[in-house]
Design a protein around this motif. Structure first.
Motif, PDB file in Angstrom:
ATOM      1  N   GLU A  32       0.763  -1.195  -0.117  1.00 44.59           N
ATOM      2  CA  GLU A  32       0.108   0.023  -0.005  1.00 44.59           C
ATOM      3  C   GLU A  32       0.850   1.283   0.103  1.00 44.59           C
ATOM      4  N   ALA A  39      -3.181  -1.575  -4.707  1.00 42.73           N
ATOM      5  CA  ALA A  39      -3.456  -0.275  -4.322  1.00 42.73           C
ATOM      6  C   ALA A  39      -4.541   0.246  -5.315  1.00 42.73           C
ATOM      7  N   GLN A  40      -5.612   0.827  -4.854  1.00 40.51           N
ATOM      8  CA  GLN A  40      -6.784   1.227  -5.725  1.00 40.51           C
ATOM      9  C   GLN A  40      -6.711   2.656  -5.814  1.00 40.51           C
ATOM     10  N   GLU A  41      -7.083   3.078  -7.071  1.00 37.45           N
ATOM     11  CA  GLU A  41      -7.206   4.667  -7.269  1.00 37.45           C
ATOM     12  C   GLU A  41      -8.634   4.900  -6.797  1.00 37.45           C
ATOM     13  N   THR A  42      -8.827   6.328  -6.023  1.00 37.69           N
ATOM     14  CA  THR A  42      -9.923   6.811  -5.604  1.00 37.69           C
ATOM     15  C   THR A  42     -10.492   7.591  -6.682  1.00 37.69           C
ATOM     16  N   GLU A  43     -11.821   7.510  -7.067  1.00 34.91           N
ATOM     17  CA  GLU A  43     -12.151   8.309  -7.957  1.00 34.91           C
ATOM     18  C   GLU A  43     -12.792   9.654  -7.195  1.00 34.91           C
ATOM     19  N   VAL A  44     -12.544  10.904  -7.797  1.00 30.58           N
ATOM     20  CA  VAL A  44     -12.971  12.124  -7.291  1.00 30.58           C
ATOM     21  C   VAL A  44     -14.084  12.736  -8.205  1.00 30.58           C
ATOM     22  N   ASP A  45     -14.886  13.213  -7.648  1.00 34.04           N
ATOM     23  CA  ASP A  45     -16.168  13.753  -8.188  1.00 34.04           C
ATOM     24  C   ASP A  45     -15.955  15.039  -8.957  1.00 34.04           C
TER      25      ASP A  45
END
Length: 61
Positions: A32, A39-45
């Motif tokens: 991590e 590791a996952q990418e976080t999506e941003v609004d």
């Protein structure tokens, strides 16, 4: 005055951290921290991106 309750809470948390046994997966933690494959990418609004676009510097890829 009024610090007694806050200090008691801090003491309780510190004691809990000191004496509780933790099962830590150091391999997963290392992946991590180093950007491993899991590791996952976080999506941003998009609305948030538009709102803060002038504050955040563009990424230099």
């Amino acid at each position: 005055m009024g610090r007694g309750r806050a200090k008691a809470k801090q003491t309780k948390v510190a004691r809990d951290l000191k004496y509780r046994t933790h099962e830590t997966d150091f391999g997963k933690l290392a992946q991590e921290l180093h950007g491993g494959e899991t590791a996952q990418e976080t999506e941003v609004d998009p609305e948030i991106l538009e709102k803060w676009a002038d504050v955040v510097e563009p990424s230099r890829d």
